[in-house]
Design a protein around this motif. Structure first.
Motif, PDB file in Angstrom:
ATOM      1  N   GLY A  99       0.682  -1.322   0.109  1.00 20.96           N
ATOM      2  CA  GLY A  99      -0.099   0.119  -0.012  1.00 20.96           C
ATOM      3  C   GLY A  99       0.834   1.215  -0.148  1.00 20.96           C
ATOM      4  N   ASN A 103       0.147   4.034  -2.934  1.00 19.98           N
ATOM      5  CA  ASN A 103      -0.491   5.213  -2.454  1.00 19.98           C
ATOM      6  C   ASN A 103       0.512   6.410  -2.690  1.00 19.98           C
ATOM      7  OD1 ASN A 103      -3.015   5.128  -0.927  1.00 19.98           O
ATOM      8  ND2 ASN A 103      -2.053   3.354  -0.402  1.00 19.98           N
ATOM      9  N   GLN A 104       1.968   6.060  -2.658  1.00 22.89           N
ATOM     10  CA  GLN A 104       2.894   7.257  -3.047  1.00 22.89           C
ATOM     11  C   GLN A 104       2.712   7.521  -4.547  1.00 22.89           C
ATOM     12  OE1 GLN A 104       6.265   7.583  -0.638  1.00 22.89           O
ATOM     13  NE2 GLN A 104       7.866   8.300  -2.467  1.00 22.89           N
ATOM     14  N   THR A 107      -2.829   6.734  -6.237  1.00 25.47           N
ATOM     15  CA  THR A 107      -3.777   7.128  -5.252  1.00 25.47           C
ATOM     16  C   THR A 107      -4.219   6.103  -4.526  1.00 25.47           C
ATOM     17  OG1 THR A 107      -5.910   6.824  -6.760  1.00 25.47           O
ATOM     18  CG2 THR A 107      -4.706   8.897  -6.869  1.00 25.47           C
ATOM     19  N   TRP A 108      -5.131   6.421  -3.226  1.00 24.67           N
ATOM     20  CA  TRP A 108      -5.556   5.290  -2.616  1.00 24.67           C
ATOM     21  C   TRP A 108      -6.591   4.361  -3.238  1.00 24.67           C
ATOM     22  CZ3 TRP A 108     -10.791   4.625  -1.678  1.00 24.67           C
ATOM     23  CH2 TRP A 108     -11.389   5.669  -1.994  1.00 24.67           C
ATOM     24  N   ARG A 109      -7.359   4.948  -4.376  1.00 22.55           N
ATOM     25  CA  ARG A 109      -8.061   3.921  -4.910  1.00 22.55           C
ATOM     26  C   ARG A 109      -7.609   2.788  -5.489  1.00 22.55           C
ATOM     27  NH1 ARG A 109     -13.164   6.124  -5.291  1.00 22.55           N
ATOM     28  NH2 ARG A 109     -13.434   8.428  -4.688  1.00 22.55           N
ATOM     29  N   TRP A 110      -6.116   2.940  -6.149  1.00 22.59           N
ATOM     30  CA  TRP A 110      -5.373   1.848  -6.826  1.00 22.59           C
ATOM     31  C   TRP A 110      -5.185   0.712  -5.761  1.00 22.59           C
ATOM     32  CZ3 TRP A 110      -5.241   0.310 -11.271  1.00 22.59           C
ATOM     33  CH2 TRP A 110      -5.586   1.211 -12.490  1.00 22.59           C
ATOM     34  N   SER A 111      -5.121   1.255  -4.440  1.00 22.46           N
ATOM     35  CA  SER A 111      -4.923   0.174  -3.389  1.00 22.46           C
ATOM     36  C   SER A 111      -6.309  -1.037  -3.760  1.00 22.46           C
ATOM     37  CB  SER A 111      -4.988   0.484  -2.083  1.00 22.46           C
ATOM     38  OG  SER A 111      -3.884   1.315  -1.754  1.00 22.46           O
ATOM     39  N   GLN A 221       6.207   5.341   1.213  1.00 19.24           N
ATOM     40  CA  GLN A 221       6.718   4.135   0.540  1.00 19.24           C
ATOM     41  C   GLN A 221       7.716   3.494   1.701  1.00 19.24           C
ATOM     42  OE1 GLN A 221       7.317   3.846  -3.798  1.00 19.24           O
ATOM     43  NE2 GLN A 221       9.467   3.345  -3.157  1.00 19.24           N
TER      44      GLN A 221
END
Length: 391
Positions: A99, A103-104, A107-111, A221
């Motif tokens: 994650g 996220n770095q 975006t958080w949605r890609w998690s 990261q």
């Protein structure tokens, strides 16, 4: 909390309908309800469906323990259970690691989009590779085949003769983990102990941004990469656990060790956990090299794995006819603590600092350290009184 409540339903249902249908249905729903999480328009939708996905995916926290008890005989179950125990606890290490990178750089949605792909792959594997292992369900299917091939309706299995409505059967099945939790002394005591350990694990996770991001200037990261130490420790804990299991078998040649013998690994873990937390607390300062708290976290991973593996193996061995329900009771208790403890983590670490807050956790675990020694001493006596445990 979704993960806390899910096993209460999935574990007993697997003892009513079999393991395979529960795996398949739960993971299909897990995949379906992960879509609203990945594309949530606001925090309310996100939180609602996070709860639902936690509820759906929780089957593997309880039912998998039952599957292990189905496949392996009593004298063989300890090492497979130790390996199974590693899987759900490596997850909290891999999550921040992967994650942080996602996220770095995106975006958080890609998690969650990444999870959608992974869950879909697992659904295919579950349908293609996971057979039924629960003996009563296999007997029910065999009786059905015989009735169909012979036309004789007198063939039946015990699961075919359950009385009452479907709702009543489900209610009774889902009540069973609470029976174990509240009316079986050893199950209650072990679950409370592991719940404290698990809650402190999730509380300790809250220390990582303070130790590595604030004190050492790590980015998202790099902070995720700091969890590698914990993962290495869990791997070391699994190897150590297997060695202790083999030692236990040597102490009981030719016979299955009593469930209380499985608590030896918990005794070792109960000593390592507070020592590693004190180490983590007093190496968290900015002037101490970052590798010191990473190494401390690896020893915490060792102790954590030993504590949990001993409990899981005890529950599978002692409550063999209802292992899935016993694991469901444990999952409910520990996940409830894990949900509650991080709620006050921010305030605690802000008020006490990384050293004071983590040292406080170490102190709590020091007080709890004698518990597995006591459990091992009283276990056989309490199990003899239990109406649920194997004697």
């Amino acid at each position: 909390m979704g993960i806390a409540f899910g096993p209460l339903f999935a574990g007993p249902m697997s003892e009513l309908y079999g393991r395979s249908p529960v795996y398949r249905v739960s993971y299909v729903f897990f995949w379906i309800f992960s879509w609203p999480v990945a594309f949530a328009p606001n925090i309310s939708v996100f939180l609602i469906f996070r709860f639902i996905t936690g509820f759906c995916c929780a089957a593997f926290l309880s039912v998998a323990g039952g599957s292990v008890s189905d496949i392996f005989a009593g004298h063989e179950v300890a090492i497979p259970t130790a390996l199974y125990t590693t899987a759900p606890f490596i997850g909290p290490m891999l999550g921040p690691l992967i994650g942080g990178c996602v996220n770095q750089n995106t975006t958080w949605r890609w998690s969650y989009r990444l999870l959608l792909v992974w869950i879909f792959i697992e659904v295919l594997l579950i349908f293609g590779l996971v057979p039924e292992t629960y003996e009563p369900a296999l007997r029910k299917e065999k009786a059905k085949r015989i009735r169909k091939s012979t036309g004789d309706s007198s063939f039946y299995a015990p699961l075919d003769k359950r009385e009452g409505t479907l709702f009543l059967m489900i209610f009774v099945s889902c009540y069973r983990p609470f029976e174990l939790l509240f009316f079986d002394t050893m199950c209650l005591l072990l679950n409370l102990w592991t719940s404290i350990v698990f809650g402190i694990l999730y509380l300790t996770f809250q220390a990582y941004p303070y130790i590595f991001a604030v004190n050492h200037g790590f980015d998202i990261q790099s902070t995720g990469l700091a969890f590698i130490g914990l993962g290495i420790g869990m791997g070391m804990g699994t190897v150590t656990n297997i060695a202790l299991i083999m030692y236990t078998h040597k102490q009981h040649p030719g016979v299955e060790p009593p469930p209380e013998a499985r608590l030896l690994t918990g005794e070792v873990g109960a000593v390592i956990v507070p020592l590693s937390l004190f180490w983590l607390a007093f190496t968290s300062y900015p002037h101490v090299h970052w590798i010191a708290p990473v190494i401390a976290s690896s020893f915490f991973g060792v102790g954590f794995m030993l504590c949990f593996s001993s409990t899981f193996t005890y529950l599978v061995s002692a409550y063999r006819p209802m292992a899935a329900s016993a694991m469901a009771a444990n999952a409910f208790a520990r996940s409830s603590f894990a949900a509650a403890f991080p709620l006050f983590a921010g305030q605690m670490y802000t008020a006490l600092g990384t050293d004071g807050a983590t040292a406080l956790l170490a102190g709590v675990m020091t007080i709890a350290a004698p518990l597995p020694f006591i459990f091992r001493r009283i276990g056989a006596r309490q199990r003899a009184k239990s109406r649920f445990a194997s004697h």
